[in-house]
Motif scaffolding. Sequence first.
Motif, PDB file in Angstrom:
ATOM      1  N   ILE A  15      -1.428 -10.804   4.675  1.00  0.00           N
ATOM      2  CA  ILE A  15      -2.462 -11.102   5.672  1.00  0.00           C
ATOM      3  C   ILE A  15      -3.652 -10.161   5.509  1.00  0.00           C
ATOM      4  CG2 ILE A  15      -1.854  -9.715   7.709  1.00  0.00           C
ATOM      5  CD1 ILE A  15      -2.396 -13.486   7.743  1.00  0.00           C
ATOM      6  N   GLY A  16      -3.415  -8.974   4.955  1.00  0.00           N
ATOM      7  CA  GLY A  16      -4.545  -8.087   4.638  1.00  0.00           C
ATOM      8  C   GLY A  16      -5.500  -8.772   3.675  1.00  0.00           C
ATOM      9  N   SER A  17      -4.958  -9.500   2.703  1.00  0.00           N
ATOM     10  CA  SER A  17      -5.802 -10.253   1.759  1.00  0.00           C
ATOM     11  C   SER A  17      -6.554 -11.375   2.461  1.00  0.00           C
ATOM     12  CB  SER A  17      -4.939 -10.860   0.646  1.00  0.00           C
ATOM     13  OG  SER A  17      -4.798  -9.960  -0.411  1.00  0.00           O
ATOM     14  N   VAL A  74      -0.334  -4.418   9.122  1.00  0.00           N
ATOM     15  CA  VAL A  74       0.904  -3.764   8.661  1.00  0.00           C
ATOM     16  C   VAL A  74       2.103  -4.387   9.376  1.00  0.00           C
ATOM     17  CG1 VAL A  74      -0.250  -1.594   8.086  1.00  0.00           C
ATOM     18  CG2 VAL A  74       0.574  -1.985  10.417  1.00  0.00           C
ATOM     19  N   PRO A  75       3.328  -4.056   8.948  1.00  0.00           N
ATOM     20  CA  PRO A  75       4.509  -4.552   9.675  1.00  0.00           C
ATOM     21  C   PRO A  75       4.462  -4.170  11.160  1.00  0.00           C
ATOM     22  CG  PRO A  75       5.146  -3.675   7.542  1.00  0.00           C
ATOM     23  CD  PRO A  75       3.702  -3.349   7.706  1.00  0.00           C
ATOM     24  N   ASN A  76       5.181  -4.977  11.976  1.00  0.00           N
ATOM     25  CA  ASN A  76       5.049  -4.883  13.435  1.00  0.00           C
ATOM     26  C   ASN A  76       5.362  -3.497  14.000  1.00  0.00           C
ATOM     27  OD1 ASN A  76       4.638  -7.571  12.984  1.00  0.00           O
ATOM     28  ND2 ASN A  76       6.566  -8.268  13.898  1.00  0.00           N
ATOM     29  N   ASN A  77       6.317  -2.784  13.399  1.00  0.00           N
ATOM     30  CA  ASN A  77       6.692  -1.478  13.970  1.00  0.00           C
ATOM     31  C   ASN A  77       5.574  -0.456  13.819  1.00  0.00           C
ATOM     32  OD1 ASN A  77       7.120  -1.385  11.152  1.00  0.00           O
ATOM     33  ND2 ASN A  77       8.519   0.329  11.352  1.00  0.00           N
ATOM     34  N   LYS A  97      -1.094 -10.178  15.060  1.00  0.00           N
ATOM     35  CA  LYS A  97       0.013 -10.531  15.942  1.00  0.00           C
ATOM     36  C   LYS A  97       1.329 -10.174  15.280  1.00  0.00           C
ATOM     37  CE  LYS A  97       2.280 -13.263  14.242  1.00  0.00           C
ATOM     38  NZ  LYS A  97       3.054 -13.377  12.933  1.00  0.00           N
ATOM     39  N   PRO A  98       2.421 -10.024  16.005  1.00  0.00           N
ATOM     40  CA  PRO A  98       2.478  -9.868  17.452  1.00  0.00           C
ATOM     41  C   PRO A  98       1.885  -8.511  17.830  1.00  0.00           C
ATOM     42  CG  PRO A  98       4.601  -9.329  16.501  1.00  0.00           C
ATOM     43  CD  PRO A  98       3.737  -9.815  15.371  1.00  0.00           C
ATOM     44  N   MET A  99       1.437  -8.371  19.083  1.00  0.00           N
ATOM     45  CA  MET A  99       0.735  -7.137  19.443  1.00  0.00           C
ATOM     46  C   MET A  99       1.531  -5.900  19.034  1.00  0.00           C
ATOM     47  SD  MET A  99      -0.662  -6.082  23.175  1.00  0.00           S
ATOM     48  CE  MET A  99      -2.053  -4.962  23.302  1.00  0.00           C
ATOM     49  N   MET A 124      -4.906 -13.644  17.382  1.00  0.00           N
ATOM     50  CA  MET A 124      -4.320 -14.923  17.802  1.00  0.00           C
ATOM     51  C   MET A 124      -5.132 -16.052  17.166  1.00  0.00           C
ATOM     52  SD  MET A 124      -1.721 -14.065  19.444  1.00  0.00           S
ATOM     53  CE  MET A 124      -0.979 -12.830  20.511  1.00  0.00           C
ATOM     54  N   VAL A 125      -4.952 -16.200  15.860  1.00  0.00           N
ATOM     55  CA  VAL A 125      -5.846 -17.071  15.087  1.00  0.00           C
ATOM     56  C   VAL A 125      -5.672 -18.555  15.423  1.00  0.00           C
ATOM     57  CG1 VAL A 125      -4.338 -17.417  13.070  1.00  0.00           C
ATOM     58  CG2 VAL A 125      -6.819 -17.357  12.769  1.00  0.00           C
ATOM     59  N   ARG A 126      -4.501 -18.928  15.960  1.00  0.00           N
ATOM     60  CA  ARG A 126      -4.264 -20.355  16.221  1.00  0.00           C
ATOM     61  C   ARG A 126      -5.271 -20.914  17.235  1.00  0.00           C
ATOM     62  NH1 ARG A 126      -4.076 -24.769  16.026  1.00  0.00           N
ATOM     63  NH2 ARG A 126      -2.425 -26.278  15.619  1.00  0.00           N
ATOM     64  N   TRP A 166      11.116  -6.315   5.748  1.00  0.00           N
ATOM     65  CA  TRP A 166      10.807  -5.868   7.118  1.00  0.00           C
ATOM     66  C   TRP A 166      10.824  -7.030   8.116  1.00  0.00           C
ATOM     67  CZ3 TRP A 166       6.917  -7.615  10.182  1.00  0.00           C
ATOM     68  CH2 TRP A 166       5.826  -8.226   9.587  1.00  0.00           C
ATOM     69  N   PHE A 167      10.448  -8.256   7.688  1.00  0.00           N
ATOM     70  CA  PHE A 167      10.410  -9.394   8.621  1.00  0.00           C
ATOM     71  C   PHE A 167      11.775  -9.639   9.264  1.00  0.00           C
ATOM     72  CE2 PHE A 167       6.459 -10.912   6.523  1.00  0.00           C
ATOM     73  CZ  PHE A 167       5.751 -11.353   7.626  1.00  0.00           C
ATOM     74  N   THR A 168      12.859  -9.414   8.499  1.00  0.00           N
ATOM     75  CA  THR A 168      14.198  -9.751   9.002  1.00  0.00           C
ATOM     76  C   THR A 168      14.981  -8.507   9.436  1.00  0.00           C
ATOM     77  OG1 THR A 168      15.220  -9.694   6.796  1.00  0.00           O
ATOM     78  CG2 THR A 168      14.287 -11.801   7.510  1.00  0.00           C
TER      79      THR A 168
END
Length: 353
Positions: A15-17, A74-77, A97-99, A124-126, A166-168
């Motif tokens: 998503i950075g790209s 970056v990853p959510n954490n 997202k998520p915040m 919140m691009v949607r 990291w996602f899982t």
Amino acid sequence: MGSKMKIGIIGAGTIGSVHADAYKKVGDADLVGLCDILPDTLAEKAKRHGIPLTYATHHELLANPDIESVSICVPNNMHAPIAIDALKAGKHVMLEKPMAMSTAEGEAICAARDAAGKVLQMGMVRRQSADAEIVKKAIDDGKLGEIYQIRIRLIRRRGIPGMGGWFTTKAESGGGGLIDIGVHFFDLAMWATSLWNPTRVSAKTYAKFGSPMEDYHYIGMWAGPPNYEGTFDVDDYAAGLVRFGDQATMSFEVAWAANANDEQMLEILGTKGGIKVGGDTVLLTEVDGMLADVKLKYDDKADGFAKELTKFVAAAKGEGEPAATGEQGVVAMKLIDAIYKSSKLNQEVVVGE
Ligand SMILES: NC(=O)c1ccc[n+]([C@@H]2O[C@H](COP(=O)([O-])OP(=O)(O)OC[C@H]3O[C@@H](n4cnc5c(N)ncnc54)[C@H](O)[C@@H]3O)[C@@H](O)[C@H]2O)c1
């Protein structure tokens, strides 16, 4: 167009790209800095996007006084720690997202924003897609009347991202499909209807496809390939019912993986009309005493990320409002926290307790 705002991106992954490409379409933005903890990724992405300054840590990027605003990808954490550091360093923050991982982290980010007096916009691009905008307009114009039910079906037949990464891994993501993709449509539903008061939730989350990881059969994988040495300890399916006081309800199904066809659908029912986001956007209503299906036409070619970042830069320059606020991000986090709590306790819970 005024002077260009100098931007840095923290997190040079997928998503950075996307942000880097989108900033090129924002007239007022000058993308000057990129940060990633992986040296090879950093070098490759800086070259690919033509970004002159590179940083091995977010602290080094934030120490550059010329950089006024940052995208955090970056990853959510790492959302809350880096967003708070960035706000303390006096930067405006565009936060993916998520915040955060929890309501408490989201509230800490808002407090840091208030202390710094800087702009915070949620990713919140949607909301930026043309179908979402015409649905919101139809609702704001009163075409649906009184809204009493929302239905979300956000189904991927096989769409677990970054299996084993990291996602899982709950400690890094905060959860699975619910927090990763559910947040988009919860935000979309509350934004479109202006129902920002979820009060109670009864829900269940499941993990039926990710474990054991080797048994997961799929065609494509975002942020793949899988790492079978890694962890899968998150949800891949969630279903539930949310109450908005005694005014409205929202039923939802969110799946990273399920034995069901792919679907992205938000349906909103009101006393005067009903409408769907996803697929054809048709207002089911009555005209002169007859039942009528009104197909809404729109231009769907706009780049949602470019629209989102244009609004962020305008807000950072004091020329507009953030496209999605920290407070709205916190409501979404409260809802997600309540869904996980309801599932764990096997009962209805109060949102925000
Ligand atoms: N808006 C959307 O539609 C959308 C889509 C995908 C992902 N996202 C969000 O974007 C974020 C990143 O997702 P992704 O798919 O790009 O993941 P990714 O794994 O592809 O990229 C994350 C990058 O962050 C880097 N990183 C990790 N810790 C860091 C740190 N402390 N400092 C600097 N860099 C660090 C990693 O090395 C990696 O290159 C997530 O929060 C995700 O939810 C949003």
